[in-house]
Design a protein around this motif. Structure first.
Motif, PDB file in Angstrom:
ATOM      1  N   THR A   2       0.837  -1.184   0.000  1.00 42.41           N
ATOM      2  CA  THR A   2       0.000   0.000   0.000  1.00 42.41           C
ATOM      3  C   THR A   2       0.876   1.240   0.000  1.00 42.41           C
ATOM      4  O   THR A   2       1.773   1.379   0.839  1.00 42.41           O
ATOM      5  CB  THR A   2      -0.903   0.013   1.240  1.00 42.41           C
ATOM      6  N   GLY A 299     -19.468   7.153  -2.383  1.00 42.64           N
ATOM      7  CA  GLY A 299     -18.625   6.200  -3.096  1.00 42.64           C
ATOM      8  C   GLY A 299     -19.321   4.927  -3.502  1.00 42.64           C
ATOM      9  O   GLY A 299     -19.086   4.396  -4.592  1.00 42.64           O
ATOM     10  N   MET A 350     -12.113  10.824  -6.993  1.00 42.50           N
ATOM     11  CA  MET A 350     -11.441   9.522  -6.992  1.00 42.50           C
ATOM     12  C   MET A 350     -11.762   8.739  -8.262  1.00 42.50           C
ATOM     13  O   MET A 350     -10.888   8.071  -8.830  1.00 42.50           O
ATOM     14  CB  MET A 350     -11.857   8.720  -5.754  1.00 42.50           C
ATOM     15  N   ALA A 354      -9.200   7.224 -11.162  1.00 39.26           N
ATOM     16  CA  ALA A 354      -9.249   5.856 -11.676  1.00 39.26           C
ATOM     17  C   ALA A 354      -9.401   5.841 -13.194  1.00 39.26           C
ATOM     18  O   ALA A 354      -8.732   5.064 -13.890  1.00 39.26           O
ATOM     19  CB  ALA A 354     -10.414   5.110 -11.026  1.00 39.26           C
ATOM     20  N   SER A 364      -4.675   3.343 -11.111  1.00 39.43           N
ATOM     21  CA  SER A 364      -4.205   4.061  -9.932  1.00 39.43           C
ATOM     22  C   SER A 364      -4.476   3.250  -8.673  1.00 39.43           C
ATOM     23  O   SER A 364      -5.352   2.394  -8.633  1.00 39.43           O
ATOM     24  CB  SER A 364      -4.918   5.407  -9.821  1.00 39.43           C
ATOM     25  N   GLN A 365      -3.691   3.543  -7.619  1.00 40.12           N
ATOM     26  CA  GLN A 365      -3.907   2.925  -6.325  1.00 40.12           C
ATOM     27  C   GLN A 365      -4.905   3.747  -5.534  1.00 40.12           C
ATOM     28  O   GLN A 365      -4.978   4.979  -5.663  1.00 40.12           O
ATOM     29  CB  GLN A 365      -2.593   2.810  -5.554  1.00 40.12           C
ATOM     30  N   ALA A 366      -5.665   3.079  -4.665  1.00 37.55           N
ATOM     31  CA  ALA A 366      -6.768   3.745  -3.990  1.00 37.55           C
ATOM     32  C   ALA A 366      -6.292   4.775  -2.968  1.00 37.55           C
ATOM     33  O   ALA A 366      -6.848   5.871  -2.889  1.00 37.55           O
ATOM     34  CB  ALA A 366      -7.661   2.702  -3.308  1.00 37.55           C
ATOM     35  N   LEU A 370      -7.165   8.670  -2.990  1.00 41.54           N
ATOM     36  CA  LEU A 370      -7.941   9.291  -1.921  1.00 41.54           C
ATOM     37  C   LEU A 370      -7.216  10.498  -1.355  1.00 41.54           C
ATOM     38  O   LEU A 370      -7.812  11.569  -1.164  1.00 41.54           O
ATOM     39  CB  LEU A 370      -8.209   8.268  -0.820  1.00 41.54           C
ATOM     40  N   THR A 397     -13.942   5.543   3.151  1.00 44.24           N
ATOM     41  CA  THR A 397     -13.112   5.046   2.044  1.00 44.24           C
ATOM     42  C   THR A 397     -11.762   4.557   2.552  1.00 44.24           C
ATOM     43  O   THR A 397     -11.273   3.494   2.147  1.00 44.24           O
ATOM     44  CB  THR A 397     -12.915   6.160   1.004  1.00 44.24           C
ATOM     45  N   VAL A 401     -10.344   0.717   2.256  1.00 40.67           N
ATOM     46  CA  VAL A 401      -9.114   0.449   1.514  1.00 40.67           C
ATOM     47  C   VAL A 401      -8.050  -0.194   2.401  1.00 40.67           C
ATOM     48  O   VAL A 401      -7.363  -1.135   1.998  1.00 40.67           O
ATOM     49  CB  VAL A 401      -8.591   1.756   0.887  1.00 40.67           C
TER      50      VAL A 401
END
Length: 863
Positions: A2, A299, A350, A354, A364-366, A370, A397, A401
């Protein structure tokens, strides 16, 4: 792994935005300069600590040889000479032993300085933005402080919504993005938001002119001022796109109008976030069970919309650029349809990250998405840092995640993968959002995970079918009505889950309010997560246990239903004797007895624990209590160990119910409803559901008519005998005696309030309802000295000096909401009662308070 590199910058920006929009707004310019200096210093630090080396590749300032790598793999070949300096391009045969190498990683100091530089750059952006916007707000803020009458021109930037506590019937509240203000004959350009209360209902996106009295907004509010409009006129229609979308919103409400009450409220709520027709009791049940997110578009709704569109594009075999374009346009239209509220904006940004990643072929990474979304939105609007909707959206969110996958991995060996994931999602969201929710309501839901687990599968069909009905409604209303009816099946299940879970004993547990309560819950949640996540997933139940449990349970149930003891627990039929240590046989009667005893014990604990927890901190011998119900009234006069006379029940919601639980009131000997305004009768249903009510005494003037009718319906449905109050009525309950001093003496709901005098615990108490000028003047010759007075109405400026001097109370109770819309209590009211020798006690400062009589002394509890 992460990627958490953007998190420090996002947190720093949030703290800066929160400070600059509140106590630090006067120092925004100075703060911008200081942050700029920090940013320059950090940039210089990066250059000196770990700048680029030869050929643009970063190298360590140390003279040590670099880390060796295996040859090949397309990496550049370096030769490490005896002095430790890498020399590119020289031949190994002439320069001695050679190996391929990579540059060493930057030093920890360089990484730290880089993070500081990134955070400083982001903070500089939000600081500069706040400074510019505060400068644009200043002219209007100054006029609001002077409370002048002004005419404003601007655009409507929020969906108008009915305002329950408006002084006039049918008023709506909305936000105006003001661009010009005309006050005292001078027109000025401004850039500020104003909260408007008006009879007119303007269209979202329209340019309007509005006139009325300006009032200052609450500290830290996103709006600069408040305005009670005398006139509103549209001078430019909304853009054509918004007009089309408004047509779809209105058409959806039309096609859902024939459906059941829950569907009329939940189908538009789940599809477009419109909760104007959501029944009050259902709204409260959704809140108590943690299901309010179903009607708050964010979301989850975006995920459903994007997933459905992606599936349709895949079926149609559209190329990647076309897919991205279709999803982007549909997402933009969805934002306009549901209105760009803070949670919607966070989800939209967000989604944009994406889609950009998909377009570039690099998903993309969450977490970075964020964090970047938070930074970007706070730079555009720093006041989002104070929005609970934005905070809850970001926290939920982040929880999903960061926590959902680890929690699912720990649960899977015990529950199976499918159930583990289903449990991990609400657990992660609850853990992340709990501390924020405590700031809104000092209680913790104990059923939110169960409710979300049961209701979650219905959210997708409710949202998808509701949106399909929205699209079809203007053109094919009959078909749209059928689709909405199908969606109502999903919303029926959601409503049923909310109702059943909210009715469970101990569905909510009282908690410490304010920042202290939020920090305590965050610490306990963090401790629990650390205990669960500090070790890797376990193996779960041993297979032998599972097999034994399955077979044993089947046999126990089978034999119990047959009426014979189970084989596994039965005494030997023949041969030998039973061991002295062998367990006694479990007959059907004994099995049922143990089950009943366990169920009874669990029920007692579930019922008693919340009430005992709620009563902690309130003395057992209180006599008069004023409940903290926000901007409204709810008072209790003790008649017995668990009974009281209750006067008014506050605004809509469970606040009065919780207060009576806190006071230990299980029976209401007499319920007095002084008048029918929503801030006095709105909380009736929870109060009726939570205890026995022997009788009710109500105002003789049924205004507002809708509230009076709803009150009569609720009391009748609960089987409560109702009596119309009349001047001179009197009675007793326990050791308490009461009489109606005045009822229906004036015109309008406020001046028709039931004025109750009571003697309890040696105290003479006068409760004035919401009497205004005429009602207070008529009361003066009817009263004398009283020990305690409930000030009318909520400590407004409408006070009779003659009445205050006639009554001369020792204690003046003021029931008003913290940071309320009206500025209650006013300085005029506080000075008046202080001037006649009263100790003024305010629920907006103290919360729920109680007077305690011990001997000849009267003391105050709760403040």
């Amino acid at each position: 792994m992460t990627d958490l590199r953007m998190l420090p910058a996002a947190l720093a920006v949030w703290v800066a935005a929160w400070a600059l929009t509140g106590p630090g707004e006067r120092w925004s310019g100075l703060a911008a300069g200081l942050v700029a200096v920090v940013l320059v210093a950090a940039g210089l630090g990066i250059v000196f600590l770990g700048g680029p080396g030869r050929d643009g590749l970063p190298v360590s300032r140390s003279r040590r040889a670099m880390t060796a790598w295996p040859a090949g793999h397309g990496r550049r070949t370096w030769l490490v000479l005896p002095d430790g300096h890498p020399q590119p391009g020289r031949d190994a045969r002439t320069a001695g032993p050679a190996r391929t190498a990579r540059p060493a990683r930057p030093a920890a100091a360089t990484v730290l300085v880089a993070h500081i530089a990134l955070a400083a750059a982001c903070v500089l952006g939000v600081t500069a933005s706040a400074h510019v916007q505060l400068t644009g707000r200043a002219p209007l803020a100054g006029l609001a402080e002077q409370r002048v009458t002004a005419t404003l021109v601007g655009a409507v930037v929020s969906q108008p919504e009915p305002f329950a506590f408006a002084p006039g019937a049918g008023q709506h509240r909305w936000v105006l993005a003001a661009r010009t203000v005309d006050a005292r004959g001078v027109e000025s350009a401004v850039r500020a938001h104003v909260q408007v209360l008006s009879d007119a209902v303007p269209r979202y996106g329209a340019t309007v002119t509005v006139s009325g009295g300006l009032r200052p907004a609450d500290p830290g509010a996103a709006e600069t001022a408040r305005l009670n409009a005398d006139s509103t006129a549209e001078i430019r229609a909304p853009p054509s796109v918004l007009r089309v979308l408004d047509t779809h919103r209105t058409a959806l409400l039309d096609v859902t109008d024939p459906l059941s009450p829950q569907a009329r409220g939940l189908v538009p709520g789940a599809a477009i976030g419109d909760t104007t027709r959501l029944p009050d009791d259902l709204s409260e049940e959704l809140r108590r069970t943690g299901l309010s997110h179903i009607t708050a578009v964010s979301g989850g709704h975006f995920a459903v919309v994007v997933a459905v569109l992606t599936l349709l594009c895949s079926v149609a075999r559209l190329p990647r650029p076309v897919r991205v374009l279709v999803i982007a346009l549909a997402s933009f239209a969805f934002v306009l349809l549901v209105r760009p509220e803070p949670a919607v904006l966070r989800a939209a940004v967000m989604a944009a990250f994406a889609l950009t990643g998909v377009a570039l072929g690099r998903p993309s990474q969450a977490v970075p998405a964020l964090a970047a979304s938070v930074v970007g939105l706070l730079v555009i609007d720093p006041w989002l840092a104070r929005s609970f909707g934005f905070a809850l959206s970001a926290a939920a969110t982040a929880g999903l995640v960061l926590l959902a996958a680890p929690l699912a991995a720990r649960l899977a060996p015990w529950t199976g993968e499918a159930l583990a994931f289903a449990l991990a999602v609400p657990l992660a969201a609850q853990a992340a959002c709990g501390p924020v929710l405590v700031l809104l309501d000092p209680s913790v839901s104990t059923v939110s995970v169960l409710a979300n687990l049961l209701a979650g599968p219905s959210l997708v069909p409710a949202t998808v079918l509701g949106l399909v009905a929205t699209v079809l409604a203007p053109w094919l209303p009959a078909v749209a009505g059928l689709v909405a009816w199908a969606a109502s099946g999903a919303t029926w299940w959601i409503a049923a889950v909310a109702h059943r879970c909210a009715a469970l004993p101990g569905a909510t547990v009282p908690w410490l309010g304010g920042p202290a309560g939020a920090l305590l819950l965050a610490a306990l949640t963090g401790l629990a997560l650390w205990a669960v996540l500090r070790r890797g997933p376990r193996r779960g139940w041993p297979e032998s246990w599972r097999a034994t449990a399955r077979s044993g349970l089947r046999q126990v149930v089978r034999e119990t239903l047959r009426g014979t003891p189970p084989d596994v627990l039965r005494e030997p039929r023949s041969g030998g004797s039973r061991s002295a240590r062998a367990p006694r046989p479990l007959t059907r009667a004994r099995f049922l007895l143990l089950l009943a005893a366990a169920s009874a014990a669990a029920l007692v604990v579930a019922l008693a624990a919340p009430r005992l927890a709620a009563r902690s901190g309130m003395p057992e011998d209180w006599q008069v209590a004023a409940c903290d119900v926000g901007q409204g009234d709810a008072l209790a006069l003790r008649t017995g160990p668990a009974s009281a006379v209750v006067v008014d029940v506050g605004p809509d919601g469970p606040a009065a119910d919780r207060c009576l639980d806190q006071l230990g009131i299980a029976r209401v000997d007499l319920l007095v409803l002084s008048h029918f305004h929503a801030d006095h009768v709105g909380g009736l249903r929870p109060v009726l559901a939570g205890r026995e009510v022997a009788a009710a005494l109500v105002s003789p003037v049924p205004e507002p008519a809708a509230n009076a009718a709803a009150t009569e319906t609720a009391l009748t449905a609960a089987g409560v005998p109702v009596r119309i109050a009349g001047t001179g009525d009197r009675g007793a309950a326990g050791s308490l005696t009461w009489r109606v001093v005045q009822a229906g003496a004036g015109t309008g709901a406020n001046d028709s309030s039931v004025v109750l005098a009571a003697r309890v615990g040696g105290l003479d108490v006068l409760l004035l309802g919401d009497l205004e000028d005429a009602g207070q003047a008529a009361l003066v010759p009817l009263t004398g000295r009283f020990d305690v007075v409930k000030v009318a109405p909520h400590g407004s400026a409408v006070q009779s000096r003659a009445l205050a001097e006639r009554v001369r109370p020792a204690v003046a109770l003021v029931s008003s909401g913290r940071d309320n819309e009206y500025g209650h209590p006013t300085d005029e009211a506080l000075d008046l009662y202080t001037g006649v020798g009263a100790a003024v006690v305010r629920t907006d400062e103290c919360g729920t308070v109680a007077l305690v009589v011990r001997g000849e002394e009267v003391s105050l509890a709760g403040c």
